[in-house]
Enzyme design. Structure first.
Site, PDB file in Angstrom:
ATOM      1  N   GLY A   1     -27.657   0.495  11.080  1.00 51.30           N
ATOM      2  CA  GLY A   1     -28.199   1.724  11.762  1.00 51.30           C
ATOM      3  C   GLY A   1     -27.138   2.685  11.870  1.00 51.30           C
ATOM      4  O   GLY A   1     -26.327   2.304  12.697  1.00 51.30           O
TER       5      GLY A   1
ATOM      6  N   ASN B   1     -35.783  -3.920  16.844  1.00 48.93           N
ATOM      7  CA  ASN B   1     -35.687  -3.841  15.322  1.00 48.93           C
ATOM      8  C   ASN B   1     -36.929  -4.135  14.808  1.00 48.93           C
ATOM      9  O   ASN B   1     -37.350  -5.518  15.026  1.00 48.93           O
ATOM     10  CB  ASN B   1     -34.595  -4.780  14.914  1.00 48.93           C
ATOM     11  CG  ASN B   1     -34.624  -4.838  13.255  1.00 48.93           C
ATOM     12  OD1 ASN B   1     -34.732  -3.771  12.622  1.00 48.93           O
ATOM     13  ND2 ASN B   1     -34.015  -5.883  12.689  1.00 48.93           N
ATOM     14  N   GLY B   2     -37.539  -3.352  13.889  1.00 50.98           N
ATOM     15  CA  GLY B   2     -38.867  -3.984  13.103  1.00 50.98           C
ATOM     16  C   GLY B   2     -39.657  -2.777  13.059  1.00 50.98           C
ATOM     17  O   GLY B   2     -39.078  -1.354  13.432  1.00 50.98           O
TER      18      GLY B   2
ATOM     19  N   TYR C   1     -30.110  -6.584   0.041  1.00 52.66           N
ATOM     20  CA  TYR C   1     -29.330  -5.443   0.452  1.00 52.66           C
ATOM     21  C   TYR C   1     -29.196  -5.075   1.883  1.00 52.66           C
ATOM     22  O   TYR C   1     -28.002  -4.870   2.316  1.00 52.66           O
ATOM     23  CB  TYR C   1     -30.260  -4.145  -0.030  1.00 52.66           C
ATOM     24  CG  TYR C   1     -29.761  -2.730   0.215  1.00 52.66           C
ATOM     25  CD1 TYR C   1     -28.821  -2.243  -0.174  1.00 52.66           C
ATOM     26  CD2 TYR C   1     -30.198  -1.945   1.417  1.00 52.66           C
ATOM     27  CE1 TYR C   1     -28.408  -0.942   0.060  1.00 52.66           C
ATOM     28  CE2 TYR C   1     -29.811  -0.858   1.892  1.00 52.66           C
ATOM     29  CZ  TYR C   1     -28.895  -0.125   1.187  1.00 52.66           C
ATOM     30  OH  TYR C   1     -28.582   0.966   1.701  1.00 52.66           O
TER      31      TYR C   1
END
Ligand code: SF4
Length: 483
Positions: free
Chosen positions: A43, A117-118, A258
């Site tokens: 991020g 996160n999520g 990725y």
């Protein structure tokens, strides 16, 4: 639409990095800073650190990269023995400080901070319930909803309030929570996003989204936070509460393709080596008659190495990357994406001219970047261009924390492989099969979410969210919902 939330860009999720440290006597803010620095790839929109000294919680968060958000002065002001930190990635529309994390909230008048996160799939419902109870929201992120949900359980003590709130959450969440004397780490029952525990100096504890954040702060990996677990660290040490049964472990397989840093380990396996294996299997599935294998840097590098190893075609660097450009994946418009890739990558004519080139990329989302790459290779004199993708066609949107496009914008949802080949202008195009990807990550496909490739969403997606990403059930009647 009830409150501007349902279909606004924030209704699409974000991928983030979280970090936590419990280390009395250490400079925890500085350790968190370096932990976040290692998680910068997760991020780049904003960064924040919250620190407690046992009495109060101090918080500093800013837009931009970790190195832009903090300096000596801000770090020196963050004194304490426990810290949590966050790096946030978001869509442009929601890119503002009100959504930066960690979030500060109060439970029974005592402060706590939270970083996430999520992505929740029941965020809208929870937000409406909390608004009905009188809670007011500064921003539009899920993390603020989780913080206020915990605060709403004021008849319970804090630990019980956290557990009660977790049982209401549906979706993907890996969390760190800070109170004046405790550090919490929580992972959803599916374990969609990674979260690991590390040990520092033999007695201090670190929590991080990926193992790559442990080594730079001198910590060693202990184990993953398992799906459905809450880890609590305080003066008595570390203890673990199992708060939910694992329905089906569903670690995001796209972390391997990725998202994760190549030096990280997921399910105990090194991401670089798995990407290399993807390239080897890709060469087996889609051989090419070519003179050179080049990667699209950086994520294409391990798979290109693997392709070269398995095919015997020499590996070379065909692009020079400007390392100061962020991932084109997150640029907001098609025009910026097209410009972005030219700014980011410069082809090496000396390597490419007159050559039959295999170019290895990790994925194709909208197709514009790959088309621009093929165009640049042609301009640089490549004789033939054979595009090889180290993941299957990306056909379904993600609702669990990755901001890809709506289904209508995903090129593989609209076109078949031959049509995509024509659109990007390549001489041939080959994708790694789903079976090949599963073989590369260790052979047990049931332990992963791979919904963006096969539409089998492990956590049911509410109707309004499906619509927000143009996922219509009549298009995939046999796949939705999965369970
Ligand atoms: Fe990962 Fe794709 Fe599942 Fe999203 S849908 S969690 S990107 S595998």
């Amino acid at each position: 639409m009830t409150n501007g939330y349902e279909f606004c860009s924030e209704a699409v999720p974000e991928e983030c990095g979280v970090f936590g440290i419990y280390a009395p006597g250490d400079d925890v803010a500085r350790i968190a800073y370096f932990g976040l620095f290692a998680l910068q790839h997760r991020g780049q929109e904003s960064a924040g650190i919250a620190v407690t000294d046992g009495r109060t919680i101090r918080l500093h968060k800013r837009m931009g990269l970790v190195a832009q958000a903090f300096d000596e002065e801000t770090l020196s002001a963050l004194k304490g023995h426990i810290a949590i930190g966050h790096t946030r990635y978001s869509t442009t529309g929601s890119s503002n400080l009100a959504n930066a994390q960690p979030f500060l909230e109060h439970h029974r008048g005592i402060p706590f901070a939270i970083a996430h996160n999520g992505n929740l799939v029941n965020a809208l419902k929870l937000r409406q319930e909390l608004e009905h109870l009188g809670f007011q929201f500064e921003g539009t992120s899920d993390s603020e909803i989780i913080a206020k949900l915990i605060a709403s359980y004021d008849e319970l003590d804090f630990e019980q309030a956290v557990m009660a709130a977790m049982e209401r959450l549906q979706g993907a969440f890996s969390l760190v929570i800070l109170t004046p004397n405790q550090l919490f780490a929580v992972r959803d029952p599916y374990g969609v996003r990674p979260l690991v525990i590390g040990k520092l100096n033999g007695s201090h504890w670190v929590i991080a989204s990926e193992t790559c954040a442990l080594n730079p702060v001198g910590a060693v990996y202990v184990r993953d936070v398992e799906p459905g677990e809450t880890v609590i660290v305080d003066e008595k040490g570390l203890h673990i509460v199992k708060w939910a049964e694992i329905t089906r472990p569903s670690l995001c397989i796209f972390e391997f393709v990725y998202l994760a840093r190549p030096d990280s380990h997921l399910y105990g396996r090194n991401v670089h080596m798995i990407r290399r294996r993807m390239g080897q299997i890709l060469a087996r599935e889609h051989p090419a008659d070519a003179d050179v294998v080049i990667p699209v840097p950086d994520t294409g590098i391990p798979a290109a190495l693997g392709y070269s190893e398995a095919s015997g075609i020499p590996y070379a660097e065909g692009f020079i990357k400007n390392r100061y450009i962020h991932r084109t994946f997150i640029q907001p418009s098609q025009r910026q994406r097209e410009l972005g890739v030219r700014i980011k990558l410069t082809p090496l004519r000396e390597v490419l001219e007159g050559k039959r080139v295999v170019v290895v990329e990790d994925s194709i989302v909208r197709g514009t970047t790959t088309r621009a790459i093929v165009g640049m290779l042609r301009e640089a004199g490549a004789k033939e261009i054979h595009v090889r993708i180290s993941s299957p066609p990306y056909r379904f949107p993600c609702f669990y924390g990755i901001d890809t496009a709506a289904r209508s914008e995903l090129i593989a949802a609209q076109l078949d492989v031959e049509e995509i080949r024509r659109y990007i202008g390549a001489d041939s195009l080959g994708y790694l099969s789903l079976e090949g990807l599963i073989e590369a990550v260790g052979g047990d496909g049931e332990r992963f979410c791979r919904a963006c490739f096969d539409g089998r969403y492990p956590i049911p997606i509410p109707h309004h969210l499906r619509l927000s990403k143009h996922l219509f059930e009549e298009e995939v009647p046999d796949l939705l919902p999965v369970r």
